[in-house]
Design an enzyme around this catalytic site. Structure first.
Site, PDB file in Angstrom:
ATOM      1  N   ASP A 120     -10.313   2.219  11.448  1.00 42.94           N
ATOM      2  CA  ASP A 120     -10.474   0.338  10.882  1.00 42.94           C
ATOM      3  C   ASP A 120     -11.329   0.005   9.940  1.00 42.94           C
ATOM      4  OD1 ASP A 120     -11.226  -1.618  11.100  1.00 42.94           O
ATOM      5  OD2 ASP A 120     -11.239  -2.190  13.519  1.00 42.94           O
TER       6      ASP A 120
ATOM      7  N   LYS B  48      -4.413   2.226  10.346  1.00 37.82           N
ATOM      8  CA  LYS B  48      -4.990   1.919  11.384  1.00 37.82           C
ATOM      9  C   LYS B  48      -3.688   1.909  12.528  1.00 37.82           C
ATOM     10  CE  LYS B  48      -5.988  -2.041  13.190  1.00 37.82           C
ATOM     11  NZ  LYS B  48      -6.992  -3.334  13.910  1.00 37.82           N
TER      12      LYS B  48
ATOM     13  N   GLY C 213       0.967  -1.081  -0.481  1.00 32.96           N
ATOM     14  CA  GLY C 213      -0.138  -0.314   0.436  1.00 32.96           C
ATOM     15  C   GLY C 213       0.686   0.979   0.240  1.00 32.96           C
TER      16      GLY C 213
ATOM     17  N   TYR D 170      -8.963 -18.191   5.077  1.00 31.39           N
ATOM     18  CA  TYR D 170      -8.436 -17.163   4.491  1.00 31.39           C
ATOM     19  C   TYR D 170      -8.312 -17.364   2.907  1.00 31.39           C
ATOM     20  CZ  TYR D 170      -4.807 -14.756   1.939  1.00 31.39           C
ATOM     21  OH  TYR D 170      -3.371 -14.046   1.294  1.00 31.39           O
TER      22      TYR D 170
END
Length: 413
Positions: free
Chosen positions: A73, A41, A22, A167
């Site tokens: 969040d 966060k 990111g 996942y």
């Protein structure tokens, strides 16, 4: 060459941009003079994961961009909405959304706590959906608007579900958002695509998961950043695609992929969910076999018996208290046998099962060459697992504990 469009003056809303992929995407856009909204966060330094939204913001501004760090969040739509509103009031709108934030826990169904399941679903699937939902009204007014999810192609082969079903469901939730929203938002002129790396990417999270060896066999986050840049500077008519980083770069005339290798010349570790990564996996397997210690004069020097006889004297009550688990090694290849490592009872024992049925907390299936490489420190359990060379049944937490123990054994075997 890259597309001729520039990101100068355009506003990118990027989740999870305090570190890793990111942040790399944010820095690449910043070099054009883009406005970056970090929605993440981390406000205080993590002991093992470097970077906060504030340190990332400083780097982005030093690279030439403007940055608005927001504490978010993405499981909380109120926080997402507040960040989006701040982005619009600060920069005048939102042109691009990058859904990068993700949570991971690799374990079989019975070993996955519901708290972990909820976390992955909340961040990966729900968080991506919620952030997209909130940003869409602004994207409709944006310049060449894009949504880019860092998520894999929807590969429905059972192998990608068997060892980490929760996942995969959560991660595929991000990909299904691409599938649905790309079609839904066509009339609004908003491009929606997915981008996934062909190989492991060298991030702090990867280092925590797989150690130094996985980092050596990874590419730098910049390969994802450059691929994302190619997509986000393309016309919005590019939509509904599940794209792979190096394939995107090649399509844009970037053929020198060695620049992205964390360690040039090192065979690369393939990422999850990609069938076409098999040639990389094969090269990695061959490399590990070449690196394994060759047999000495003793014909059994690479045998499981030889390895486990060296392990036995290293076992003690302290290790049993520390680990508290039993491990069944089911070995194939040159040697076909099973061994039980008991780090749950007494002072610890290890021995062959002699064909008997044995219950263990963790069962590990692997080739005998990989067993040798693992106990000699040339291959980590995490790397072997990600490369598809190690099958794990049972507690992933106990499997990771064994990996740490192998590192301690390395110099004594």
């Amino acid at each position: 060459m890259y597309s001729r469009r520039s990101l100068c003056g355009r506003t990118l809303f990027i989740t999870g941009a305090s570190r890793g992929i990111g942040k790399a995407i944010a820095l690449r856009a910043a070099r054009d003079g883009a406005n970056i909204v970090i929605a993440a966060k981390t406000t205080e330094p993590h002991p093992k994961l470097p970077g906060t939204i504030y340190t990332a913001a400083k780097e982005i501004e030093e690279a030439g961009g403007k940055c608005l760090p927001c504490v978010v969040d993405i499981r909380d739509e109120v926080q997402i909405q507040q960040a989006a509103d701040k982005a619009v009031s600060t920069f005048g709108g939102i042109d691009i959304l990058v859904n990068n934030a993700s949570a991971i826990f690799l374990a079989r169904t019975t070993d996955t706590p519901m708290k972990r399941f909820d976390l992955m679903m909340g961040v990966n699937a729900r968080g991506t959906f919620a952030t997209s939902k909130i940003c869409i009204p602004y994207l409709k007014k944006g310049k060449n608007p894009h949504i880019l999810n860092i998520s894999p192609p929807l590969n429905m082969k059972p192998v990608w579900f068997a060892s980490h079903c929760a996942y995969t469901i959560a991660k595929y939730g991000m990909s299904m958002c691409v599938l649905g929203m790309a079609e839904e938002l066509k009339p609004d002129g908003i491009a929606v695509n997915a981008l996934w790396p062909r190989t492991a990417i060298a991030t702090a999270a990867m280092e925590m998961l797989g150690g130094e060896e996985s980092i050596r066999a990874s590419r730098k986050p910049e390969i994802m950043a450059d691929a994302a840049y190619c997509i986000l500077t393309s016309d919005k008519s590019l939509t509904g695609q599940f794209l792979i980083d190096d394939a995107v770069l090649k399509q844009h005339g970037i053929s020198n992929l060695d620049q992205y290798a964390n360690v040039p010349g090192e065979p690369l570790l393939p990422d999850f969910f990609l069938d076409e990564a098999e040639h990389i996996q094969g090269a990695f397997t061959a490399h590990n076999k070449q690196q394994s210690s060759p047999p000495t004069a003793s014909i059994s020097s690479d045998s499981p018996e030889h390895i486990f006889k060296k392990v036995q004297p290293l076992l003690n009550t302290e290790l049993v208290k520390q680990i508290g688990a039993t491990y069944l090694f089911v070995i194939h290849g040159k040697y076909k046998e099973s061994w039980l490592l008991d780090l749950k009872n007494g002072t610890g024992t290890v021995g062959p099962t002699a064909g008997k049925s044995v219950d263990a907390d963790v069962t590990l299936r692997m080739d005998s060459d990989d067993l040798t490489a693992m106990f000699s420190g040339k291959l980590t359990a995490t790397t072997a697992f990600m490369a598809g060379k190690l099958k794990i049944v049972g507690s992933m937490g106990h499997a990771l504990a064994l990996e740490k123990l192998m590192k301690k054994f390395k110099s004594r075997l």
